[in-house]
Scaffold this motif. Sequence first.
Motif, PDB file in Angstrom:
ATOM      1  N   THR A   1     -34.426  17.335  22.064  1.00 46.03           N
ATOM      2  CA  THR A   1     -33.022  17.460  21.689  1.00 46.03           C
ATOM      3  C   THR A   1     -32.168  16.701  22.698  1.00 46.03           C
ATOM      4  OG1 THR A   1     -33.412  19.652  20.747  1.00 46.03           O
ATOM      5  CG2 THR A   1     -31.136  19.086  21.258  1.00 46.03           C
ATOM      6  N   ILE A   2     -31.186  15.961  22.184  1.00 40.45           N
ATOM      7  CA  ILE A   2     -30.241  15.274  23.063  1.00 40.45           C
ATOM      8  C   ILE A   2     -28.932  16.052  23.057  1.00 40.45           C
ATOM      9  CG2 ILE A   2     -28.910  13.170  23.451  1.00 40.45           C
ATOM     10  CD1 ILE A   2     -31.219  11.611  22.219  1.00 40.45           C
ATOM     11  N   LYS A   3     -28.511  16.473  24.257  1.00 37.99           N
ATOM     12  CA  LYS A   3     -27.271  17.244  24.412  1.00 37.99           C
ATOM     13  C   LYS A   3     -26.208  16.352  25.026  1.00 37.99           C
ATOM     14  CE  LYS A   3     -25.391  21.290  26.788  1.00 37.99           C
ATOM     15  NZ  LYS A   3     -24.739  21.871  25.653  1.00 37.99           N
ATOM     16  N   ASP A   4     -25.062  16.251  24.362  1.00 34.07           N
ATOM     17  CA  ASP A   4     -23.905  15.519  24.874  1.00 34.07           C
ATOM     18  C   ASP A   4     -23.258  16.375  25.958  1.00 34.07           C
ATOM     19  OD1 ASP A   4     -21.440  14.291  25.328  1.00 34.07           O
ATOM     20  OD2 ASP A   4     -21.039  13.936  23.206  1.00 34.07           O
ATOM     21  N   LEU A   5     -23.200  15.867  27.185  1.00 37.24           N
ATOM     22  CA  LEU A   5     -22.607  16.619  28.287  1.00 37.24           C
ATOM     23  C   LEU A   5     -21.093  16.478  28.337  1.00 37.24           C
ATOM     24  CD1 LEU A   5     -25.205  15.945  31.127  1.00 37.24           C
ATOM     25  CD2 LEU A   5     -25.202  17.720  29.352  1.00 37.24           C
ATOM     26  N   GLY A   6     -20.533  15.570  27.529  1.00 36.52           N
ATOM     27  CA  GLY A   6     -19.086  15.405  27.453  1.00 36.52           C
ATOM     28  C   GLY A   6     -18.522  14.622  28.616  1.00 36.52           C
ATOM     29  N   THR A   7     -17.253  14.895  28.935  1.00 37.98           N
ATOM     30  CA  THR A   7     -16.537  14.234  30.030  1.00 37.98           C
ATOM     31  C   THR A   7     -15.690  15.275  30.744  1.00 37.98           C
ATOM     32  OG1 THR A   7     -14.562  13.730  28.727  1.00 37.98           O
ATOM     33  CG2 THR A   7     -16.333  12.083  28.696  1.00 37.98           C
ATOM     34  N   LEU A   8     -15.145  14.887  31.873  1.00 40.16           N
ATOM     35  CA  LEU A   8     -14.156  15.727  32.541  1.00 40.16           C
ATOM     36  C   LEU A   8     -12.849  15.633  31.764  1.00 40.16           C
ATOM     37  CD1 LEU A   8     -14.911  14.812  36.264  1.00 40.16           C
ATOM     38  CD2 LEU A   8     -15.423  16.979  35.111  1.00 40.16           C
ATOM     39  N   PRO A   9     -11.974  16.642  31.860  1.00 42.55           N
ATOM     40  CA  PRO A   9     -10.709  16.623  31.122  1.00 42.55           C
ATOM     41  C   PRO A   9      -9.914  15.341  31.376  1.00 42.55           C
ATOM     42  CG  PRO A   9     -11.049  18.767  32.128  1.00 42.55           C
ATOM     43  CD  PRO A   9     -12.137  17.866  32.655  1.00 42.55           C
ATOM     44  N   GLY A  10      -9.432  14.735  30.286  1.00 43.49           N
ATOM     45  CA  GLY A  10      -8.617  13.536  30.365  1.00 43.49           C
ATOM     46  C   GLY A  10      -9.408  12.237  30.367  1.00 43.49           C
ATOM     47  N   ASP A  11     -10.731  12.316  30.447  1.00 40.57           N
ATOM     48  CA  ASP A  11     -11.564  11.114  30.483  1.00 40.57           C
ATOM     49  C   ASP A  11     -12.183  10.836  29.115  1.00 40.57           C
ATOM     50  OD1 ASP A  11     -10.997  10.932  33.172  1.00 40.57           O
ATOM     51  OD2 ASP A  11     -12.907  11.782  33.825  1.00 40.57           O
ATOM     52  N   VAL A  12     -12.589   9.569  28.904  1.00 35.42           N
ATOM     53  CA  VAL A  12     -13.202   9.191  27.626  1.00 35.42           C
ATOM     54  C   VAL A  12     -14.686   8.865  27.745  1.00 35.42           C
ATOM     55  CG1 VAL A  12     -11.049   8.373  26.593  1.00 35.42           C
ATOM     56  CG2 VAL A  12     -12.497   6.768  27.834  1.00 35.42           C
ATOM     57  N   SER A  13     -15.161   8.536  28.951  1.00 35.15           N
ATOM     58  CA  SER A  13     -16.564   8.155  29.118  1.00 35.15           C
ATOM     59  C   SER A  13     -17.183   8.864  30.311  1.00 35.15           C
ATOM     60  CB  SER A  13     -16.698   6.643  29.320  1.00 35.15           C
ATOM     61  OG  SER A  13     -16.319   5.947  28.159  1.00 35.15           O
ATOM     62  N   SER A  14     -18.501   8.970  30.281  1.00 42.89           N
ATOM     63  CA  SER A  14     -19.250   9.524  31.401  1.00 42.89           C
ATOM     64  C   SER A  14     -20.665   8.971  31.377  1.00 42.89           C
ATOM     65  CB  SER A  14     -19.273  11.060  31.346  1.00 42.89           C
ATOM     66  OG  SER A  14     -19.939  11.507  30.181  1.00 42.89           O
ATOM     67  N   VAL A  15     -21.296   8.961  32.552  1.00 41.77           N
ATOM     68  CA  VAL A  15     -22.675   8.510  32.702  1.00 41.77           C
ATOM     69  C   VAL A  15     -23.379   9.453  33.669  1.00 41.77           C
ATOM     70  CG1 VAL A  15     -24.179   6.665  33.553  1.00 41.77           C
ATOM     71  CG2 VAL A  15     -22.124   6.085  32.308  1.00 41.77           C
ATOM     72  N   ALA A  16     -24.544   9.954  33.280  1.00 43.68           N
ATOM     73  CA  ALA A  16     -25.375  10.734  34.195  1.00 43.68           C
ATOM     74  C   ALA A  16     -26.229   9.761  34.997  1.00 43.68           C
ATOM     75  CB  ALA A  16     -26.256  11.699  33.414  1.00 43.68           C
ATOM     76  N   VAL A  17     -26.291   9.960  36.320  1.00 42.81           N
ATOM     77  CA  VAL A  17     -27.069   9.040  37.149  1.00 42.81           C
ATOM     78  C   VAL A  17     -28.348   9.656  37.708  1.00 42.81           C
ATOM     79  CG1 VAL A  17     -25.106   7.570  37.754  1.00 42.81           C
ATOM     80  CG2 VAL A  17     -25.679   9.498  39.218  1.00 42.81           C
ATOM     81  N   ARG A  18     -28.391  10.963  37.894  1.00 38.21           N
ATOM     82  CA  ARG A  18     -29.583  11.620  38.426  1.00 38.21           C
ATOM     83  C   ARG A  18     -29.654  13.059  37.920  1.00 38.21           C
ATOM     84  NH1 ARG A  18     -30.428   7.106  39.778  1.00 38.21           N
ATOM     85  NH2 ARG A  18     -30.960   6.298  41.818  1.00 38.21           N
ATOM     86  N   ILE A  19     -30.874  13.585  37.940  1.00 39.87           N
ATOM     87  CA  ILE A  19     -31.109  14.986  37.612  1.00 39.87           C
ATOM     88  C   ILE A  19     -32.043  15.560  38.662  1.00 39.87           C
ATOM     89  CG2 ILE A  19     -32.965  14.384  36.008  1.00 39.87           C
ATOM     90  CD1 ILE A  19     -32.139  16.863  34.350  1.00 39.87           C
ATOM     91  N   SER A  20     -31.745  16.773  39.129  1.00 40.03           N
ATOM     92  CA  SER A  20     -32.591  17.418  40.130  1.00 40.03           C
ATOM     93  C   SER A  20     -33.775  18.087  39.431  1.00 40.03           C
ATOM     94  CB  SER A  20     -31.779  18.469  40.899  1.00 40.03           C
ATOM     95  OG  SER A  20     -31.570  19.613  40.094  1.00 40.03           O
ATOM     96  N   PRO A  21     -34.802  18.446  40.187  1.00 36.34           N
ATOM     97  CA  PRO A  21     -35.938  19.150  39.585  1.00 36.34           C
ATOM     98  C   PRO A  21     -35.547  20.468  38.907  1.00 36.34           C
ATOM     99  CG  PRO A  21     -36.564  18.279  41.723  1.00 36.34           C
ATOM    100  CD  PRO A  21     -35.073  18.074  41.580  1.00 36.34           C
ATOM    101  N   SER A  22     -34.425  21.068  39.317  1.00 39.24           N
ATOM    102  CA  SER A  22     -33.978  22.316  38.692  1.00 39.24           C
ATOM    103  C   SER A  22     -33.066  22.079  37.491  1.00 39.24           C
ATOM    104  CB  SER A  22     -33.264  23.194  39.719  1.00 39.24           C
ATOM    105  OG  SER A  22     -32.092  22.549  40.184  1.00 39.24           O
ATOM    106  N   GLY A  23     -32.809  20.810  37.130  1.00 47.70           N
ATOM    107  CA  GLY A  23     -32.018  20.500  35.942  1.00 47.70           C
ATOM    108  C   GLY A  23     -30.539  20.301  36.168  1.00 47.70           C
ATOM    109  N   VAL A  24     -30.093  20.196  37.422  1.00 50.14           N
ATOM    110  CA  VAL A  24     -28.691  19.922  37.723  1.00 50.14           C
ATOM    111  C   VAL A  24     -28.475  18.408  37.628  1.00 50.14           C
ATOM    112  CG1 VAL A  24     -26.858  20.054  39.456  1.00 50.14           C
ATOM    113  CG2 VAL A  24     -28.463  21.954  39.178  1.00 50.14           C
TER     114      VAL A  24
END
Length: 139
Positions: free
Chosen positions: A36-59
């Motif tokens: 499943t692909i989950k859209d993480l969204g953006t911070l308020p007022g923003d239009v784009s976002s990019v995830a750069v890393r994920i920790s072993p615990s999923g953060v």
Amino acid sequence: GTIAGWSASQPGLNGDCIGVKSDSSPIHAVLWENDTIKDLGTLPGDVSSVAVRISPSGVVIGTSGNTMVDGSIFYFAPQIIGRPFIWAHERGMEDLNERIDRHHGWVLNTVADINTWGQIVGTGTHEGKTHGFLLTPER
């Protein structure tokens, strides 16, 4: 088995991460787990976002903003100019600057990595100069 990255949030982005133009459709940070692909969204007022890393615990850490920098052959993801974020299943996406004590005079600009212990490294501005930072979560 979990992947963090980005995806087009609207039709129009061709999926090629090299050569993304700033006038392309907005992109959003995503988390791919359990087919499943989950859209993480953006911070308020923003239009784009990019995830750069994920920790072993999923953060997940990344950047949310309104300016996308044209890609090049040296980048495997679009570069977003904006605010660094942290995302966790329990809390959702949060502005990393709002998770630090402002009285110390730091403004966090970018995030680069997160480790097993949840420590985050990146760059920020302190007293008008750019420095590297290491954030260690309170336990």
